[in-house]
Design a protein around this motif. Sequence first.
Motif, short mmCIF file in Angstrom:
data_model
loop_
_atom_site.label_atom_id
_atom_site.label_comp_id
_atom_site.label_asym_id
_atom_site.label_seq_id
_atom_site.Cartn_x
_atom_site.Cartn_y
_atom_site.Cartn_z
N CYS A 264 13.12 70.30 13.24
CA CYS A 264 14.16 69.80 14.13
C CYS A 264 13.71 70.19 15.52
O CYS A 264 13.27 71.31 15.73
CB CYS A 264 15.49 70.48 13.79
N VAL A 265 13.78 69.25 16.44
CA VAL A 265 13.35 69.57 17.81
C VAL A 265 14.54 69.80 18.74
O VAL A 265 14.36 70.02 19.93
CB VAL A 265 12.42 68.47 18.39
N GLY A 266 15.75 69.72 18.18
CA GLY A 266 16.92 70.06 18.99
C GLY A 266 17.37 68.98 19.94
O GLY A 266 17.94 69.27 20.99
N CYS A 267 17.15 67.72 19.57
CA CYS A 267 17.54 66.63 20.48
C CYS A 267 19.05 66.41 20.51
O CYS A 267 19.59 65.87 21.46
CB CYS A 267 16.83 65.34 20.11
N GLY A 268 19.72 66.79 19.43
CA GLY A 268 21.18 66.62 19.37
C GLY A 268 21.66 65.26 18.91
O GLY A 268 22.87 65.02 18.85
N ARG A 269 20.73 64.35 18.57
CA ARG A 269 21.16 62.99 18.21
C ARG A 269 22.07 62.97 16.98
O ARG A 269 23.07 62.26 16.94
CB ARG A 269 19.95 62.10 17.92
N CYS A 270 21.70 63.73 15.96
CA CYS A 270 22.49 63.67 14.73
C CYS A 270 23.90 64.20 14.98
O CYS A 270 24.86 63.76 14.34
CB CYS A 270 21.80 64.45 13.61
N ARG B 80 19.22 67.68 2.85
CA ARG B 80 18.86 67.42 4.24
C ARG B 80 18.68 68.73 5.00
O ARG B 80 17.68 68.93 5.68
CB ARG B 80 19.95 66.57 4.92
N ILE C 284 24.48 70.20 12.92
CA ILE C 284 23.36 70.98 12.38
C ILE C 284 23.33 72.40 12.98
O ILE C 284 22.89 73.34 12.32
CB ILE C 284 22.01 70.25 12.60
N LYS D 248 15.15 70.53 6.37
CA LYS D 248 14.92 70.75 7.80
C LYS D 248 14.82 72.23 8.15
O LYS D 248 14.06 72.61 9.03
CB LYS D 248 16.06 70.13 8.60
N PHE E 157 19.42 71.44 22.25
CA PHE E 157 19.11 72.84 21.95
C PHE E 157 17.61 73.01 21.73
O PHE E 157 17.16 73.83 20.94
CB PHE E 157 19.94 73.38 20.79
N CYS F 45 17.20 60.52 13.72
CA CYS F 45 16.42 61.74 13.93
C CYS F 45 14.95 61.46 14.20
O CYS F 45 14.32 60.70 13.48
CB CYS F 45 16.54 62.63 12.69
N PRO F 46 14.38 62.09 15.22
CA PRO F 46 12.96 61.87 15.51
C PRO F 46 12.02 62.53 14.50
O PRO F 46 10.85 62.18 14.45
CB PRO F 46 12.78 62.50 16.89
N THR F 47 12.53 63.48 13.72
CA THR F 47 11.63 64.17 12.79
C THR F 47 11.79 63.72 11.34
O THR F 47 10.99 64.12 10.50
CB THR F 47 11.83 65.71 12.84
S1 SF4 Z 1 18.96 67.63 16.47
FE1 SF4 Z 1 19.31 66.36 14.65
S2 SF4 Z 1 18.41 64.39 15.20
FE2 SF4 Z 1 17.57 65.88 16.64
S3 SF4 Z 1 15.67 66.60 15.69
FE3 SF4 Z 1 17.28 68.00 15.02
S4 SF4 Z 1 17.95 67.18 13.07
FE4 SF4 Z 1 16.85 65.56 14.08
#
Ligand code: SF4
Lengths: 346, 315
Positions: free
Chosen positions: A321-327, A303, A337, A307, A146, A252-254
């Motif tokens: 949050c950069v929206g990578c979706g990893r979490c 948390r 999230i 964020k 996202f 999470c990258p951030t």
């Molecule tokens: S989507 Fe989740 S893992 Fe990715 S940047 Fe946002 S909080 Fe961190």
Amino acid sequence: MKVIKIDKKHWAGGIEKSRSAYRLFGPVMVENKDFSEFKELDAGEMPDMKATDTRTSPKSICFPPEEVMLEYSTDEACDDCNLMKVPEKNYSPRAAIGIRPYDAAAYLVVKKNFDTPEYRDPYWCDAYEACTFIGLAVNHPSRLDFSTSTNSGPFDESGLDVLLVDMGDHYFAKVITEKGDAYLKAAGWEKSAGKDAEQQIKDLKTQAEKAIQSTVSFDRIKEKSIMDLHGAEFWNDIAFSCINCGTCTYVCPTCWCFDIQDETRGKTGVRIKAWDSCMYPLFTIHTTGHNPRETKVQRVRQRFMHKLKYYMDKYQEGIMCVGCGRCIRSCPVNIDIRRVCQVMNG
Amino acid sequence: MLAYIDKIKEISDRLLQEKKVDLIIGFRKGTLPMMNEPCFVRSSADVKNLVWDSNCGINLANYLTNRKEKIGVIAKGCDSRNIVTHIIENKISRDQLVIIGVPCKGMIDRRKVYAAAGQEVTEVVEQSDAIVIQFAGGEKTVKKTDVLQDNCAICIHRNPVISDEMVAEPVEEQKGVDRYEDVRRVEAMSPAEKWNYFEELLAPCIRCYACRNACPLCYCPTCFVDESKPQWVGKTLDPIDTRTFHFLRAYHCAGRCTDCGSCVRACPMGIDVRAFTKKLEKDALELFGWEAGMSLDVRPTLDTFKPDDPNTFIK
Ligand code: SF4
Ligand code: SF4
Ligand code: SF4
Ligand code: SF4
Ligand code: SF4
């Protein structure tokens, strides 16, 4: 803005050539696993440009899970007995090959914490300054991506020195900074891509952004007061399933939190910086034994408040949050999230 | 198993209406394919959010620890055994619980489904014995038995061992299952081979502790790895510390582990941490004839001793 064309026939050769001037980091499939990780490449090892998002994020290039900050000896026979010293560090140029644009954008988020007018974390900053970010545009975003909602996106250039775009039998390499230019030269890729390359990149960018299915909004979070959000009823429901494992913050990258640990052996010892997580009770426990965030609900709230609210209020640049979706992908109990953001924004 | 949900809702609704319980602990639909989220329901109006299918692998006994309310909890075979263990270990009392028993046919391992799809999965539709995996531009049907969690494939206690209400007739238990083929393979290794096997197993571990936190047995107020005064175990990825965590945690689960698979399911790095606990489970069975969580009336094997124990160390 210069665009270079890299024929894939010249890819391996260029990577190899660049090794004489750079330490290379890239995504590599983990042995016997169905996922990749970002790591320093061994001699001859190639970055896997087909790998999807690495399981943990590439923040580890400058912020490894653990890092020795200082070392010391209490042996009186040593000259520097009882002195804390920074160990030998290697800050020669390094390059992150194939980093996702949003993962590179996450570096700009983390930088706000590690590089401030008052404090400069030398370990992170020195590594960051030594690093050239050679990003790979995401032509086919995952369903959990996202990043267009978070000021980033599949072709975001903000954290990058070069943006590579996979064109099938070749890459376009859009040069964004001088650092990036220098890397491409070191790899021996100098052939100009011709006039319409920029347009082709733009078209792919539009296509990729359109393909993103997942979005979040946080416009109303901004207007709400911290205390109202903090005291909201919904945290019990959001936090119920959480097992406080910390996976979300580790991938999470951030997330930038770390612990400081001393480890000793005989008369020598090291002081280490190691990843930490606000999901752990130990994160906030005082020496008295009092813990201001004693319960799971408080930790989960921290948390998301960090964020999606505190960061936003403090830096006025959107969410942390950069929206990578990893979490979302890695949470064992499916705490999402995007859903939490929606509830907070409601 | 899909048909259970109507009965689950009916029982839950009734228990809430009759004020027999303060809340129901079950699952709601998740945001990803093959992910349901543990949740609680406090009012009849929210009972509709409950779901049941083969993606309810998280062990709900984990959500009972030290709770004070009266709780209706949905329990598969393994959950019920962990509930028994919880009651025996005084983590919840029997009269606080209304156990809604679910005869289980096994839970899906989402990683196996991803592997079968070979690409990003958009949706997964469960039929009685088949799983339809949908992805961009196509779909694929696999047998459910081919994508079961490893622990479910060898489960011999699918029916709850304790319950107050059952949502269906018991299912047939699997017969002739060889539960310890993998353990025997490791036992047969030379010490060096064993060492390598466990080193490789643990290499990807990031010490997030999802395995521990997903496990109903790991309820200590402060885990030994989190102790800071004194600190027993280092915090880094030093293999010595990672090993120490895993070995000690496994021993703390000896004679208690029900092989529910929650730990493996939770691990973000795909590590089969059951490789440790299964050996202990096998030992408990072979040395003491003990299976964890089968009855409220028998003290667990590791908290009893016999005066006539054949070993001398006890005397
Ligand atoms: S989507 Fe989740 S893992 Fe990715 S940047 Fe946002 S909080 Fe961190
Ligand atoms: S990964 Fe999920 S369960 Fe684990 S701490 Fe984060 S939100 Fe909680
Ligand atoms: S979310 Fe938690 S772990 Fe992540 S940066 Fe914020 S306080 Fe630290
Ligand atoms: S150790 Fe794993 S399999 Fe055993 S009870 Fe705990 S979560 Fe279940
Ligand atoms: S869940 Fe996996 S990665 Fe996390 S501590 Fe356990 S084995 Fe290690």
